[in-house]
Every structure is written in C-alpha cells, then in structure tokens.
Write a protein that holds these residues in place. Structure first.
Motif, PDB file in Angstrom:
ATOM      1  N   MET A   1       0.845  -1.197   0.000  1.00 12.27           N
ATOM      2  CA  MET A   1       0.000   0.000   0.000  1.00 12.27           C
ATOM      3  C   MET A   1       0.882   1.249   0.000  1.00 12.27           C
ATOM      4  O   MET A   1       1.710   1.449   0.889  1.00 12.27           O
ATOM      5  N   ARG A   2       0.692   2.059  -1.014  1.00 10.81           N
ATOM      6  CA  ARG A   2       1.396   3.330  -1.061  1.00 10.81           C
ATOM      7  C   ARG A   2       0.750   4.310  -0.094  1.00 10.81           C
ATOM      8  O   ARG A   2      -0.475   4.304   0.077  1.00 10.81           O
ATOM      9  N   VAL A   3       1.556   5.174   0.489  1.00 12.03           N
ATOM     10  CA  VAL A   3       1.049   6.209   1.376  1.00 12.03           C
ATOM     11  C   VAL A   3       1.532   7.552   0.855  1.00 12.03           C
ATOM     12  O   VAL A   3       2.737   7.759   0.660  1.00 12.03           O
ATOM     13  N   GLY A   4       0.589   8.442   0.593  1.00 13.66           N
ATOM     14  CA  GLY A   4       0.916   9.786   0.142  1.00 13.66           C
ATOM     15  C   GLY A   4       0.720  10.794   1.258  1.00 13.66           C
ATOM     16  O   GLY A   4       0.141  10.493   2.302  1.00 13.66           O
ATOM     17  N   LEU A   5       1.182  12.005   1.023  1.00 15.53           N
ATOM     18  CA  LEU A   5       1.084  13.058   2.024  1.00 15.53           C
ATOM     19  C   LEU A   5       0.530  14.323   1.375  1.00 15.53           C
ATOM     20  O   LEU A   5       1.116  14.861   0.440  1.00 15.53           O
ATOM     21  N   HIS A   6      -0.615  14.761   1.880  1.00 10.67           N
ATOM     22  CA  HIS A   6      -1.260  16.000   1.418  1.00 10.67           C
ATOM     23  C   HIS A   6      -1.063  17.032   2.526  1.00 10.67           C
ATOM     24  O   HIS A   6      -1.837  17.109   3.468  1.00 10.67           O
ATOM     25  N   ALA A   7       0.015  17.822   2.396  1.00  7.59           N
ATOM     26  CA  ALA A   7       0.369  18.723   3.492  1.00  7.59           C
ATOM     27  C   ALA A   7       0.909  20.063   3.013  1.00  7.59           C
ATOM     28  O   ALA A   7       1.126  20.949   3.837  1.00  7.59           O
ATOM     29  N   LEU A   8       1.125  20.221   1.722  1.00  6.37           N
ATOM     30  CA  LEU A   8       1.785  21.415   1.213  1.00  6.37           C
ATOM     31  C   LEU A   8       0.803  22.380   0.572  1.00  6.37           C
ATOM     32  O   LEU A   8      -0.224  21.973   0.032  1.00  6.37           O
ATOM     33  N   GLY A   9       1.138  23.662   0.641  1.00  8.19           N
ATOM     34  CA  GLY A   9       0.396  24.670  -0.105  1.00  8.19           C
ATOM     35  C   GLY A   9      -0.446  25.615   0.707  1.00  8.19           C
ATOM     36  O   GLY A   9      -0.753  26.711   0.235  1.00  8.19           O
ATOM     37  N   ILE A  10      -0.833  25.239   1.925  1.00  8.38           N
ATOM     38  CA  ILE A  10      -1.741  26.051   2.722  1.00  8.38           C
ATOM     39  C   ILE A  10      -1.085  26.390   4.060  1.00  8.38           C
ATOM     40  O   ILE A  10      -0.462  25.528   4.691  1.00  8.38           O
ATOM     41  N   GLY A  11      -1.267  27.642   4.516  1.00  6.96           N
ATOM     42  CA  GLY A  11      -0.770  28.029   5.832  1.00  6.96           C
ATOM     43  C   GLY A  11       0.726  27.799   5.957  1.00  6.96           C
ATOM     44  O   GLY A  11       1.521  28.271   5.139  1.00  6.96           O
ATOM     45  N   ALA A  12       1.128  27.039   6.983  1.00  4.83           N
ATOM     46  CA  ALA A  12       2.550  26.739   7.170  1.00  4.83           C
ATOM     47  C   ALA A  12       3.121  25.984   5.981  1.00  4.83           C
ATOM     48  O   ALA A  12       4.303  26.125   5.650  1.00  4.83           O
ATOM     49  N   GLY A  13       2.292  25.200   5.305  1.00  4.83           N
ATOM     50  CA  GLY A  13       2.730  24.444   4.143  1.00  4.83           C
ATOM     51  C   GLY A  13       2.961  25.294   2.917  1.00  4.83           C
ATOM     52  O   GLY A  13       3.345  24.780   1.860  1.00  4.83           O
ATOM     53  N   ALA A  14       2.718  26.606   3.034  1.00  3.87           N
ATOM     54  CA  ALA A  14       3.009  27.546   1.955  1.00  3.87           C
ATOM     55  C   ALA A  14       4.350  28.244   2.143  1.00  3.87           C
ATOM     56  O   ALA A  14       4.741  29.053   1.302  1.00  3.87           O
ATOM     57  N   ASP A  15       5.032  27.946   3.225  1.00  5.34           N
ATOM     58  CA  ASP A  15       6.335  28.545   3.526  1.00  5.34           C
ATOM     59  C   ASP A  15       7.425  27.784   2.776  1.00  5.34           C
ATOM     60  O   ASP A  15       7.508  26.552   2.869  1.00  5.34           O
ATOM     61  N   ARG A  16       8.256  28.494   2.042  1.00  9.04           N
ATOM     62  CA  ARG A  16       9.308  27.841   1.238  1.00  9.04           C
ATOM     63  C   ARG A  16      10.175  26.930   2.084  1.00  9.04           C
ATOM     64  O   ARG A  16      10.525  25.805   1.675  1.00  9.04           O
ATOM     65  N   ARG A  17      10.558  27.364   3.267  1.00  5.67           N
ATOM     66  CA  ARG A  17      11.445  26.560   4.097  1.00  5.67           C
ATOM     67  C   ARG A  17      10.742  25.285   4.571  1.00  5.67           C
ATOM     68  O   ARG A  17      11.353  24.205   4.636  1.00  5.67           O
ATOM     69  N   VAL A  18       9.467  25.389   4.881  1.00  5.48           N
ATOM     70  CA  VAL A  18       8.691  24.211   5.281  1.00  5.48           C
ATOM     71  C   VAL A  18       8.531  23.252   4.110  1.00  5.48           C
ATOM     72  O   VAL A  18       8.646  22.030   4.260  1.00  5.48           O
ATOM     73  N   ILE A  19       8.260  23.794   2.936  1.00  9.40           N
ATOM     74  CA  ILE A  19       8.133  22.953   1.742  1.00  9.40           C
ATOM     75  C   ILE A  19       9.399  22.130   1.535  1.00  9.40           C
ATOM     76  O   ILE A  19       9.345  20.911   1.311  1.00  9.40           O
ATOM     77  N   ASP A  20      10.543  22.779   1.609  1.00 11.34           N
ATOM     78  CA  ASP A  20      11.815  22.074   1.418  1.00 11.34           C
ATOM     79  C   ASP A  20      11.984  20.947   2.434  1.00 11.34           C
ATOM     80  O   ASP A  20      12.331  19.811   2.080  1.00 11.34           O
ATOM     81  N   GLU A  21      11.760  21.266   3.707  1.00  8.10           N
ATOM     82  CA  GLU A  21      11.982  20.276   4.764  1.00  8.10           C
ATOM     83  C   GLU A  21      10.989  19.120   4.673  1.00  8.10           C
ATOM     84  O   GLU A  21      11.366  17.951   4.814  1.00  8.10           O
ATOM     85  N   VAL A  22       9.721  19.436   4.456  1.00  7.21           N
ATOM     86  CA  VAL A  22       8.698  18.385   4.355  1.00  7.21           C
ATOM     87  C   VAL A  22       8.964  17.502   3.149  1.00  7.21           C
ATOM     88  O   VAL A  22       8.891  16.266   3.224  1.00  7.21           O
ATOM     89  N   ALA A  23       9.269  18.112   2.003  1.00 10.69           N
ATOM     90  CA  ALA A  23       9.491  17.332   0.787  1.00 10.69           C
ATOM     91  C   ALA A  23      10.674  16.383   0.946  1.00 10.69           C
ATOM     92  O   ALA A  23      10.584  15.187   0.617  1.00 10.69           O
ATOM     93  N   ARG A  24      11.785  16.890   1.454  1.00  8.91           N
ATOM     94  CA  ARG A  24      12.975  16.045   1.609  1.00  8.91           C
ATOM     95  C   ARG A  24      12.728  14.921   2.609  1.00  8.91           C
ATOM     96  O   ARG A  24      13.112  13.770   2.366  1.00  8.91           O
ATOM     97  N   ALA A  25      12.103  15.243   3.732  1.00  8.93           N
ATOM     98  CA  ALA A  25      11.852  14.214   4.744  1.00  8.93           C
ATOM     99  C   ALA A  25      10.848  13.187   4.250  1.00  8.93           C
ATOM    100  O   ALA A  25      10.984  11.984   4.517  1.00  8.93           O
ATOM    101  N   ALA A  26       9.810  13.638   3.523  1.00 12.44           N
ATOM    102  CA  ALA A  26       8.813  12.697   3.001  1.00 12.44           C
ATOM    103  C   ALA A  26       9.447  11.723   2.020  1.00 12.44           C
ATOM    104  O   ALA A  26       9.131  10.521   2.019  1.00 12.44           O
ATOM    105  N   GLU A  27      10.343  12.212   1.194  1.00 17.14           N
ATOM    106  CA  GLU A  27      11.040  11.323   0.258  1.00 17.14           C
ATOM    107  C   GLU A  27      11.911  10.330   1.020  1.00 17.14           C
ATOM    108  O   GLU A  27      11.917   9.133   0.717  1.00 17.14           O
ATOM    109  N   GLU A  28      12.637  10.815   2.007  1.00 16.23           N
ATOM    110  CA  GLU A  28      13.504   9.946   2.802  1.00 16.23           C
ATOM    111  C   GLU A  28      12.712   8.846   3.501  1.00 16.23           C
ATOM    112  O   GLU A  28      13.167   7.695   3.601  1.00 16.23           O
ATOM    113  N   CYS A  29      11.523   9.196   3.963  1.00 14.23           N
ATOM    114  CA  CYS A  29      10.710   8.249   4.726  1.00 14.23           C
ATOM    115  C   CYS A  29       9.906   7.299   3.843  1.00 14.23           C
ATOM    116  O   CYS A  29       9.297   6.358   4.354  1.00 14.23           O
ATOM    117  N   GLY A  30       9.869   7.539   2.548  1.00 15.59           N
ATOM    118  CA  GLY A  30       9.188   6.613   1.653  1.00 15.59           C
ATOM    119  C   GLY A  30       7.759   6.963   1.308  1.00 15.59           C
ATOM    120  O   GLY A  30       7.049   6.118   0.729  1.00 15.59           O
TER     121      GLY A  30
END
Length: 291
Positions: A1-30
C-alpha cells in the motif's frame, strides 16, 4: 500500500522553508506522493456549499495563505529526486488549458516525469465569478480542456476546434516525459465525478471520505460506471483520504483495491520542526519504511 502526504500549499505548508523540509523528509521516509490543492480566491462568507464536509464549510480560514500548486510543487520537486508530485486538485475550468498544458509539461520535464495532474470542476461559484469564468457547464468545459491538453502533449503540431477551446497548427513544447502523457486523475466523490473518472480519467482522488464503508461504496459505484463505459477499473489509479483515519485502516484500504492512502495533515509553522513532524507521521503510518 502506497502512502501519500497531502500537506503542502496552505498556511505553514506555503512557507518555502517548510516545503523544502517536508518534501525532503517525506522522500527519505518513503511517502509515495506529495499532494497540493488549489483555490485561486477565498471569500469570507461563501454561499457555495463545500462538498467535502457534513456542514458544507471548508475548514481552511479564508485569510490563510494558499499558494499556486504548480509553483509550490516545483519547489518540492527541486528539493527531491524520486517522490511523486500531484495536484490534488487543480480547478481546471478556471484556467486557460493551453497555458496549463504548457505549465504541466514543464513541471513534468523539470521533475523527471514525476507529475500527476489531479483536476476538479470546482464548487465555489464565488471563485468562478471573481475570475470571470462561467460556473454553468464547468464539467463539460473540464472534459474538453483535458481532451485538448492531451492533444497538445501528444502532437508536434496540434489543432483543436471545440466549444470552449480552439487553436490551429500550434506547437507547445516541451512534451511530457512518459510517452508524451501526464496522468490526469479526477477529484470529487459524487456519482457525476466518478462518471468522469470512468469516462475519460486516468484515475480518481477521493478526498475526505467519511470512513471505510463510504470508500467501499464509492469504489463499487466507480466499478459500475467503468462497466457502463467499457473501462477496466484495474487500469485506473485510485487514491483516497479519510476523515480522522487511524493506521489500522491501511489493510482495509488495501483490501478495497486502492493504490494509495493519502494522509492529510498540516505541518508545523517552525521550519526546524518540519522534518521531525514528517518522521513522526512516517513512524505512525509506515512502520519499517523509514530510513
């Protein structure tokens, strides 16, 4: 089962620094896909009913930052190399389809062929009014736009003469990387939305479904509509998110034949805490898959 993450684009998820950190960590975690939705405008006192909640109201405050998903996902793609990216969803009838075809192909090429274009017909009449786009017949407009966009992606020189879009002998480059195609998945949980999936979509994104029985009923409806349209449901991708899900639903979602369970959550405002937030989510949802 694939697991996706819908967390970017709104509020804190619109912050460039948060986008970078979330994206990199999400990729690392699978995590399989990073999803980001869209509203061009919000209004303080909407008359239109939000279709994904019982009370008809959207939970996002009207004053929240809500960045353009194509631009936001380009930053997520630049910070990563393998995780998929998807609009969930882009309100296609609000846009010029030639321009969206160009933007989507550009993002697909720059990301190395990682884009899924999730599209919806929209629900907010106020938003359409602000953009000067007719609210009526938006479903028909969306279907024609997708048809024209697929032609632009496929053909070196494209011509189209429809009710809502027309062009003659034009070139739109670059072309998408995967055989000049970008998967187009359809958002919406109604019978009409599932009919669009079965008729001309490449997949379905079922958002904020109440529970497993509700998801099963919608998938059964999709199967019936695929039968009516002569489509093999197994050729369609399916991704769903659930209200207040617990990790024990993963096996139940898999048993429904769903390809991806999408976890919907909001990252912290502090960019330094964003990666740890993803690791905690991964420990909860993807035991044994974290690095």
């Amino acid at each position: 089962m694939r697991v996706g993450l819908h967390a970017l684009g709104i509020g804190a998820g619109a912050d460039r620094r948060v986008i970078d950190e979330v994206a990199r960590a999400a990729e690392e975690c699978g995590f399989f896909t990073l999803w980001s939705g869209e509203h061009v405008v919000m209004v303080d006192r909407p008359q239109s009913r939000y279709p994904y909640s019982d009370d008809g109201r959207i939970a996002v405050p009207s004053e929240a930052d809500w960045i353009d998903p194509m631009i936001g996902l380009s930053f997520a793609a630049a910070a990563t190399s393998t995780i998929q990216i998807a609009t969930g969803v882009l309100l296609l009838p609000e846009h010029n389809p030639v321009l969206i075809a160009k933007q989507a192909a550009t993002l697909d090429v720059l990301s190395g062929g990682r884009l899924t274009l999730g599209v919806g017909i929209g629900w907010s009449r106020e938003e359409f009014d602000a953009l000067g786009v007719p609210f009526a017949r938006r479903a028909t407009r969306t279907a024609e736009y997708v048809d024209a966009m697929r032609m632009l992606w496929r053909d070196d020189i494209a011509s189209y003469n429809g009710e809502f879009v027309a062009f003659d002998s034009i070139r739109v480059n670059p072309k998408p990387l995967r055989d000049r195609k970008i998967p187009v998945v359809i958002g919406g949980n109604s019978d009409a939305a599932l009919g669009r999936v079965a008729h001309w979509g490449d997949g379905w994104y079922g958002f904020n479904l109440e529970d497993i029985p509700a998801a099963g009923e919608r998938l059964a409806a999709l199967q019936r509509l695929c039968d009516q349209h002569g489509r093999d449901r197994g050729q369609l991708t399916t991704a769903i998110s659930l209200r207040n899900p617990q990790p024990d639903v993963i096996d139940k979602v898999a048993a429904l034949g769903v390809d991806e369970l999408v976890v919907v959550d909001s990252p912290p405002e502090d960019p330094h805490a964003a990666a740890d937030w993803v690791y905690v989510l991964a420990a909860r949802w993807m035991v044994g898959e974290t690095s």
